[in-house]
Design an enzyme around this catalytic site. Sequence first.
Site, PDB file in Angstrom:
ATOM      1  N   GLN A  31       0.826  -1.195   0.000  1.00 53.35           N
ATOM      2  CA  GLN A  31       0.000   0.000   0.000  1.00 53.35           C
ATOM      3  C   GLN A  31       0.868   1.256   0.000  1.00 53.35           C
ATOM      4  O   GLN A  31       2.075   1.201   0.235  1.00 53.35           O
ATOM      5  CB  GLN A  31      -0.913  -0.009   1.235  1.00 53.35           C
ATOM      6  CG  GLN A  31      -0.165  -0.162   2.551  1.00 53.35           C
ATOM      7  CD  GLN A  31      -1.004  -0.790   3.642  1.00 53.35           C
ATOM      8  OE1 GLN A  31      -2.221  -0.729   3.633  1.00 53.35           O
ATOM      9  NE2 GLN A  31      -0.346  -1.401   4.624  1.00 53.35           N
ATOM     10  N   ASP A 155      -8.548  -5.451  13.280  1.00 50.78           N
ATOM     11  CA  ASP A 155      -8.230  -4.021  13.168  1.00 50.78           C
ATOM     12  C   ASP A 155      -7.723  -3.773  11.755  1.00 50.78           C
ATOM     13  O   ASP A 155      -6.531  -3.649  11.518  1.00 50.78           O
ATOM     14  CB  ASP A 155      -7.182  -3.648  14.220  1.00 50.78           C
ATOM     15  CG  ASP A 155      -6.784  -2.178  14.155  1.00 50.78           C
ATOM     16  OD1 ASP A 155      -7.432  -1.417  13.413  1.00 50.78           O
ATOM     17  OD2 ASP A 155      -5.816  -1.804  14.843  1.00 50.78           O
ATOM     18  N   SER A 156      -8.654  -3.704  10.819  1.00 54.46           N
ATOM     19  CA  SER A 156      -8.285  -3.605   9.410  1.00 54.46           C
ATOM     20  C   SER A 156      -8.520  -2.202   8.873  1.00 54.46           C
ATOM     21  O   SER A 156      -9.183  -1.375   9.497  1.00 54.46           O
ATOM     22  CB  SER A 156      -9.119  -4.591   8.585  1.00 54.46           C
ATOM     23  OG  SER A 156     -10.491  -4.238   8.647  1.00 54.46           O
ATOM     24  N   GLU A 158     -10.127   0.002   5.530  1.00 54.59           N
ATOM     25  CA  GLU A 158     -11.392  -0.175   4.833  1.00 54.59           C
ATOM     26  C   GLU A 158     -11.259  -1.321   3.835  1.00 54.59           C
ATOM     27  O   GLU A 158     -10.147  -1.726   3.478  1.00 54.59           O
ATOM     28  CB  GLU A 158     -11.787   1.134   4.133  1.00 54.59           C
ATOM     29  CG  GLU A 158     -12.114   2.245   5.128  1.00 54.59           C
ATOM     30  CD  GLU A 158     -12.733   3.466   4.465  1.00 54.59           C
ATOM     31  OE1 GLU A 158     -13.592   3.294   3.585  1.00 54.59           O
ATOM     32  OE2 GLU A 158     -12.353   4.585   4.837  1.00 54.59           O
TER      33      GLU A 158
END
Length: 275
Positions: A31, A155-156, A158
């Site tokens: 990312q 705990d991701s 979106e």
Amino acid sequence: MELWFTEKQTPVFGITAKIKQTYVTEQTDFQDLAMVETEEFGNMLVLDGMVMTTVKDEFVYHEMAAHPALNTHPNPKKVLVVGGGDGGVIREVIKHASVEKAVLVEIDSKVIEYSKTYLPEIAGKLDEPNVEVLVNDGYMHIIEHKNEYDVIIVDSTEPVGPAAPLFERGFYQGIYEALKEDGIFVAQTDNPWFKADLIQKVNKDVKEIFPIVHVYGCNIPTYPSGLWTFTMGSKTHNPLAVDETQIPEMDTKYYSPRLHKAAFVLPKFVEDLTK
């Protein structure tokens, strides 16, 4: 010249923050990562253009991800956090004296690395002796560890990019199987203003797997709309049956014993999404 960061929370709406300095901008293996210092919220972690956490308001998300489930389970000993490489949820998990082992599985090592450097207030407990940090795929970890955890917290980011599989029904089924017979799981499920369909879908999927399902909310200024939700699935323990007088006072800023049940009282338009 002034520098501002804007998160486009929808194609037609966003929030903006004045930037004091930029520490990191990097395309990791997974990312786009940025670490900046803002005038209003202090240091801020941004992934793929989305605010993940800030020094000023991080405590809300991290406390509310951890404490409702951990105070619903009567004796949580082994806890898994999927994602959450900034370390904030782990910090809250190990405040519970019963927790013997807290495992963090984060797919992107750079999130952990830069959080330790620029967000020490949040990531400062990742090196505690009862914490195990694994750089790995959380989805695969769940599949490979059956009947092992008392509490699992997702705990991701979106549901885009590497986090997309973490919102699928198969993942929730895997979580069910990775939990012990009285286990509890919690996942962040975004906001009801812009992602009502996501809340409805997750709620439906989780209800097909877990006998006890509740949605609860909190206010996080830097998250889309400010109104944020979590979905809890439990095999046996009901968060609404907890005796709040037995919840110990902890070192928190948002969550409290009095807030435990109150968080599950939803505005009607949000409650309607869960029916």
